[in-house]
Design a protein around this motif. Structure first.
Motif, PDB file in Angstrom:
ATOM      1  N   TYR A 198      57.545  76.531   6.011  1.00 42.56           N
ATOM      2  CA  TYR A 198      57.256  75.172   5.529  1.00 42.56           C
ATOM      3  C   TYR A 198      57.482  74.158   6.648  1.00 42.56           C
ATOM      4  CZ  TYR A 198      58.163  70.848   2.831  1.00 42.56           C
ATOM      5  OH  TYR A 198      58.175  69.561   2.361  1.00 42.56           O
ATOM      6  N   PHE A 226      65.582  81.240   4.368  1.00 44.86           N
ATOM      7  CA  PHE A 226      65.473  80.794   5.755  1.00 44.86           C
ATOM      8  C   PHE A 226      64.023  80.881   6.229  1.00 44.86           C
ATOM      9  CE2 PHE A 226      65.244  81.548  10.287  1.00 44.86           C
ATOM     10  CZ  PHE A 226      66.159  80.665  10.834  1.00 44.86           C
ATOM     11  N   HIS A 227      63.376  81.996   5.966  1.00 47.02           N
ATOM     12  CA  HIS A 227      62.033  82.197   6.517  1.00 47.02           C
ATOM     13  C   HIS A 227      60.968  81.416   5.740  1.00 47.02           C
ATOM     14  CE1 HIS A 227      63.280  84.843   9.678  1.00 47.02           C
ATOM     15  NE2 HIS A 227      64.075  85.457   8.817  1.00 47.02           N
ATOM     16  N   THR A 231      61.573  78.515   4.254  1.00 46.04           N
ATOM     17  CA  THR A 231      61.794  77.129   4.677  1.00 46.04           C
ATOM     18  C   THR A 231      61.267  76.901   6.088  1.00 46.04           C
ATOM     19  OG1 THR A 231      63.782  77.001   3.307  1.00 46.04           O
ATOM     20  CG2 THR A 231      63.528  75.318   5.006  1.00 46.04           C
ATOM     21  N   THR A 232      61.464  77.857   6.965  1.00 43.97           N
ATOM     22  CA  THR A 232      60.992  77.695   8.342  1.00 43.97           C
ATOM     23  C   THR A 232      59.470  77.681   8.393  1.00 43.97           C
ATOM     24  OG1 THR A 232      63.022  78.715   9.156  1.00 43.97           O
ATOM     25  CG2 THR A 232      61.182  78.578  10.702  1.00 43.97           C
TER      26      THR A 232
END
Lengths: 169, 169
Positions: B150, B144-145, B147-148
């Motif tokens: 990015y 999650f982190h 990807t966030t």
């Protein structure tokens, strides 16, 4: 549960996260209704002009999960032609994906660590062993698209939080 | 590689994805320089007013990885007080996290499926067995982190793609 298995690291993870995604989409529908937002605005929303919109994020997350289950088990995945354009259609896509995943059992997936996996991409063939396919390709991609779906909706004002993403326990 | 292990599903995954994140941040620095963007603009960027900025996404990804390694191995993680405010400081945070992960070997992590893990959260204690902690908490949060982080940079114009996220093979 004894030692970590290819099944445990894949199928239940996909089912849980797709269920969380479905619950987030339900909240998105309620939000759109309350705010009089045309649902297609959210479905076509992107974080950058050259990133994919919400609908594609969901379709690719579905593809990653069903493709992984099928390839590791050595069976065919149900074809889903990426035609979903509404929230009910996207929910049906998720439900069909989960229903397929639920038909795949541990005996079909376990022991697939060394299975040869070949992906045909636009850029050519990608070759993997089963374990690397799951850990280095499927899981990063699956989480990438679920997180991006979440981020698109958060960016567009939906009031959800990490608990929605992780799901209940 | 024989059967999937707790080590394989965690430490090499963290090291690879943190390396990919580091390479994306290098591109962000080059982009900021070329476009005369004050680096802090990117470091403080968010996808929504009540989402965390880029710096926190990186710090939490680091915390997830080193906390997981430490808890599964039953050792202490190095303390990192979340004071990074520049790209070089964030790169050092990532490098220190990777360096710690590289000190943890398979024998320390394997067999931790049933280890009792207790997390102290603001909302109270979360209790897990090792396998569920890795699959249901750490990996979703870690991805999650990353990807966030990015997505924040993509949303702010950085020209990176899925290959940067997944890394080379």
């Amino acid at each position: 549960m004894s030692s970590l298995s290819m099944y445990q690291a894949s199928i239940p993870v996909f089912i849980r996260m797709l269920g969380n995604l479905s619950a987030i989409l339900e909240k998105a529908v309620a939000y759109a209704t309350a705010k009089k937002i045309e649902p297609s605005v959210l479905i076509n929303a992107r974080l950058a002009p050259d990133m994919l919109p919400l609908s594609f994020q969901i379709q690719i997350a579905s593809d990653m999960a069903k493709g992984c289950a099928a390839r590791l088990a050595g069976i065919d995945a149900p074809s889903m032609p990426d035609t979903e354009k509404t929230f009910p259609e996207l929910q049906e896509r998720i439900a069909k994906t989960i229903a397929f995943l639920q038909t795949v059992n541990a005996a079909q997936i376990d022991g697939s660590e060394e299975r040869d996996i070949v992906l045909k991409m636009r850029s050519g063939e990608l070759q993997f062993k089963g374990q690397s396919y799951l850990l280095d390709f499927v899981l990063p991609n699956f989480y990438f698209h679920i997180t991006t779906a979440y981020a698109i909706l958060r960016h567009n004002g939906l009031d959800v939080g990490k608990t929605d993403f992780l799901g209940g326990r």
